[in-house]
Design a protein around this motif. Structure first.
Motif, PDB file in Angstrom:
ATOM      1  N   SER A   1      30.361 -35.543 -52.914  1.00 33.32           N
ATOM      2  CA  SER A   1      31.786 -35.731 -52.640  1.00 33.32           C
ATOM      3  C   SER A   1      32.090 -35.577 -51.155  1.00 33.32           C
ATOM      4  N   LEU A   2      31.453 -34.589 -50.508  1.00 32.84           N
ATOM      5  CA  LEU A   2      31.765 -34.332 -49.101  1.00 32.84           C
ATOM      6  C   LEU A   2      31.165 -35.388 -48.181  1.00 32.84           C
ATOM      7  N   PHE A   3      29.893 -35.753 -48.396  1.00 27.27           N
ATOM      8  CA  PHE A   3      29.326 -36.777 -47.508  1.00 27.27           C
ATOM      9  C   PHE A   3      30.026 -38.114 -47.719  1.00 27.27           C
ATOM     10  N   TRP A   4      30.381 -38.424 -48.976  1.00 28.10           N
ATOM     11  CA  TRP A   4      31.081 -39.678 -49.279  1.00 28.10           C
ATOM     12  C   TRP A   4      32.449 -39.682 -48.602  1.00 28.10           C
ATOM     13  N   SER A   5      33.168 -38.555 -48.688  1.00 32.23           N
ATOM     14  CA  SER A   5      34.484 -38.466 -48.045  1.00 32.23           C
ATOM     15  C   SER A   5      34.376 -38.655 -46.539  1.00 32.23           C
ATOM     16  N   CYS A   6      33.404 -37.985 -45.934  1.00 33.67           N
ATOM     17  CA  CYS A   6      33.270 -38.055 -44.472  1.00 33.67           C
ATOM     18  C   CYS A   6      32.840 -39.439 -44.002  1.00 33.67           C
ATOM     19  N   SER A   7      32.193 -40.205 -44.854  1.00 31.40           N
ATOM     20  CA  SER A   7      31.773 -41.545 -44.457  1.00 31.40           C
ATOM     21  C   SER A   7      32.878 -42.582 -44.607  1.00 31.40           C
TER      22      SER A   7
ATOM     23  N   VAL B   1      31.293 -33.069 -39.772  1.00 33.84           N
ATOM     24  CA  VAL B   1      31.220 -32.378 -41.064  1.00 33.84           C
ATOM     25  C   VAL B   1      30.233 -33.101 -41.980  1.00 33.84           C
ATOM     26  N   GLY B   2      30.277 -34.436 -41.974  1.00 36.42           N
ATOM     27  CA  GLY B   2      29.328 -35.205 -42.772  1.00 36.42           C
ATOM     28  C   GLY B   2      27.893 -34.951 -42.358  1.00 36.42           C
ATOM     29  N   LEU B   3      27.661 -34.825 -41.058  1.00 38.15           N
ATOM     30  CA  LEU B   3      26.320 -34.521 -40.552  1.00 38.15           C
ATOM     31  C   LEU B   3      25.862 -33.152 -41.040  1.00 38.15           C
ATOM     32  N   TRP B   4      26.750 -32.171 -40.987  1.00 43.00           N
ATOM     33  CA  TRP B   4      26.399 -30.821 -41.431  1.00 43.00           C
ATOM     34  C   TRP B   4      25.985 -30.787 -42.897  1.00 43.00           C
ATOM     35  N   VAL B   5      26.798 -31.383 -43.793  1.00 47.02           N
ATOM     36  CA  VAL B   5      26.483 -31.300 -45.218  1.00 47.02           C
ATOM     37  C   VAL B   5      25.230 -32.101 -45.544  1.00 47.02           C
ATOM     38  N   SER B   6      24.985 -33.180 -44.805  1.00 44.03           N
ATOM     39  CA  SER B   6      23.774 -33.976 -45.032  1.00 44.03           C
ATOM     40  C   SER B   6      22.531 -33.202 -44.610  1.00 44.03           C
TER      41      SER B   6
ATOM     42  N   GLY C   1      24.339 -46.625 -42.829  1.00 45.81           N
ATOM     43  CA  GLY C   1      23.433 -45.782 -43.605  1.00 45.81           C
ATOM     44  C   GLY C   1      24.163 -44.902 -44.599  1.00 45.81           C
ATOM     45  N   ALA C   2      25.222 -44.238 -44.151  1.00 47.95           N
ATOM     46  CA  ALA C   2      26.012 -43.391 -45.053  1.00 47.95           C
ATOM     47  C   ALA C   2      26.727 -44.235 -46.100  1.00 47.95           C
ATOM     48  N   GLN C   3      27.184 -45.412 -45.699  1.00 45.91           N
ATOM     49  CA  GLN C   3      27.909 -46.268 -46.638  1.00 45.91           C
ATOM     50  C   GLN C   3      27.032 -46.693 -47.813  1.00 45.91           C
ATOM     51  N   VAL C   4      25.811 -47.144 -47.527  1.00 38.66           N
ATOM     52  CA  VAL C   4      24.994 -47.680 -48.612  1.00 38.66           C
ATOM     53  C   VAL C   4      24.512 -46.592 -49.569  1.00 38.66           C
ATOM     54  N   LEU C   5      24.531 -45.341 -49.124  1.00 40.26           N
ATOM     55  CA  LEU C   5      24.101 -44.244 -49.993  1.00 40.26           C
ATOM     56  C   LEU C   5      25.213 -43.745 -50.907  1.00 40.26           C
ATOM     57  N   GLN C   6      26.419 -44.291 -50.778  1.00 38.47           N
ATOM     58  CA  GLN C   6      27.547 -43.858 -51.607  1.00 38.47           C
ATOM     59  C   GLN C   6      27.333 -44.170 -53.087  1.00 38.47           C
TER      60      GLN C   6
END
Length: 443
Positions: free
Chosen positions: A256-262, A418-423, A356-361
């Motif tokens: 949820s967090l990485f998806w939100s940040c992307s 924030v997205g970098l941190w949770v990843s 990269g973040a988009q396709v992993l959603q």
């Protein structure tokens, strides 16, 4: 497993898989189309319906709020009733709600129909992606699910092209025709999906073994059966409450967090691209066609990420995506008065690297949860990501008015951090696992 058959997840990609991938692309395509078309005609809507900054943000964010409700509710229903049940119904709703926008006479009517479109699109995310993931071979799962996300940008590009054409030829009511134009792709996808079978994994998990066998034989050949599936019915019942605790609770938080940040910066850029570019002194053709160019770079970034998802790995791809896209947003905040060419180059750099973040959603949510709760998990992650996206999109007009374009870009860069941190802290590597292995919790 039959001695003469290889596991179903090792079967080569066939024509059914390819068709199902196309059918399932409706959710991200229409998601991108519906969100982006509002950005093209927002200035005209503002004048026609006399919107202030509050209502302008509400109109832009209404579909995202709808996706919050539709994602989780759609996920629950698809786990309970099956993937196939809503596969046609929600597309029919998208078509009907899109057409209804043509006759709105007030801002609140437009907010209502945008909300309802969001509910339908949100419901389609978990059911379409779960159905696809449960059919795909192991070697093709990552690239095809990743490629599905790319259809968001294809839909956005189509919206910008269609919107620009409609605005130029349809006069004062162009915004009505533009909003209603989602009817065309929605109806096409609706016709294409007719006859799609139920997921054999879902049938197995609900004790419907013979029906699962029928689907498997139809898709893979008469020599295959449920014995050739790597995953069988779990002895330990997994319930929706498992989404909120144990290892699955951590996975929900991560996804949820990485998806939100992307998507928070991405959705804000798409909903207000011309306005953001104008705030950086890009006007006329620079603003109009600059939006189209940035969208095209988003697609290129996704294509590149699809190629890298297996060689580079899920975790490494996600981390690098946030590093370099966040840097582009930081530079936009530092140099908001740069030349139009440099501004477009930095926006394009963001669009390229966030791929990269988009396709992993769609990859991570469908890999990290078992069949019994996969739809609910994908739906919940979709919903949670849309909370931030809706808030970000809603606040853009007020942010530009109150703190200016430079600070708005700094906030966007902070979201990427924030997205970098949770990843870095939580992203697992699943590229070499079958679907059952990837969804299992470590002992």
């Amino acid at each position: 497993m039959s001695s003469r058959n290889i596991p179903i997840e090792d079967v080569p990609l066939n024509s059914f898989h390819k068709k199902l991938a196309v059918y399932s692309s409706a959710a991200p395509f229409l998601d991108g189309y519906v969100l982006s078309i509002i950005g093209v005609v927002m200035l005209q809507i503002t004048g026609a319906l006399k919107l202030d900054a509050f209502m302008e943000g509400l109109v832009a964010a209404a579909s995202l709020v709808g996706m919050f409700f539709g994602g989780f509710v759609g996920g629950l229903f698809t786990d309970k009733l099956g993937r196939k049940t809503l596969y046609l119904l929600d597309l029919a709703c998208i078509v009907g709600f899109s057409v209804a926008q043509f006759w709105v006479e007030s801002a609140w009517m437009l907010v209502f129909w945008r909300f309802m479109i969001g509910v339908a699109i949100g419901a389609d995310h978990p059911l379409a992606t779960s159905l696809l993931a449960e059919f795909l071979p192991k070697k093709s799962r990552g690239p095809i699910l990743a490629g599905l996300v790319m259809m968001w940008f294809v839909g956005a590009a189509a919206a910008y092209v269609a919107g620009e054409i409609i605005v130029r030829i349809a006069g004062a009511d162009a915004w009505r025709w533009a909003l209603g134009s989602a009817l065309v792709p929605g109806a096409i996808f609706l016709l294409m999906r007719a006859g799609t079978p139920e997921s054999p994994r879902w049938l197995l998990n609900h004790g419907r073994v013979e029906e699962a066998n029928q689907v498997i034989r139809r898709v893979y050949g008469s020599q295959y059966s449920v014995r050739d599936l790597p995953e069988q019915v779990a002895h330990n019942e997994v319930s929706v409450t498992d989404l909120f605790h144990s290892g699955y609770g951590k996975r929900i938080f991560f996804v949820s967090l990485f998806w939100s940040c992307s998507i928070i910066p991405q959705f804000a850029i798409y909903a207000f691209a011309p306005k953001l570019l104008m705030a950086m002194n890009l006007t006329g053709p620079w603003a109009s066609w600059g939006s189209v160019a940035i969208t095209a770079i988003f697609v290129v970034g996704c294509l590149l990420a699809v190629k890298l998802i297996d060689p580079m790995g899920r975790r490494s791809l996600l981390i690098h995506s946030f590093i370099w896209s966040g840097l582009a947003l930081l530079l936009l905040g530092m140099y908001p008065d740069a030349s139009p060419l440099l501004i477009l180059a930095l926006f394009s750099a963001y669009a390229l690297f966030i791929g990269g973040a988009q396709v992993l959603q769609y990859v991570y949510p469908n890999e990290l949860f078992p069949t019994k709760i996969r739809g609910s998990a994908v739906g919940l992650c979709t919903s949670m990501s849309r909370i931030g996206a809706a808030a970000g999109t809603y606040l853009v007009p007020m942010s530009l008015d109150s703190i200016g374009i430079a600070n708005t870009m700094y906030v966007a860069a902070g979201v990427s951090l924030v997205g970098l941190w949770v990843s870095w802290a939580m992203a697992p590597e699943t590229r070499s696992m079958d679907l059952h292995q990837a969804a299992a919790l470590s002992p």
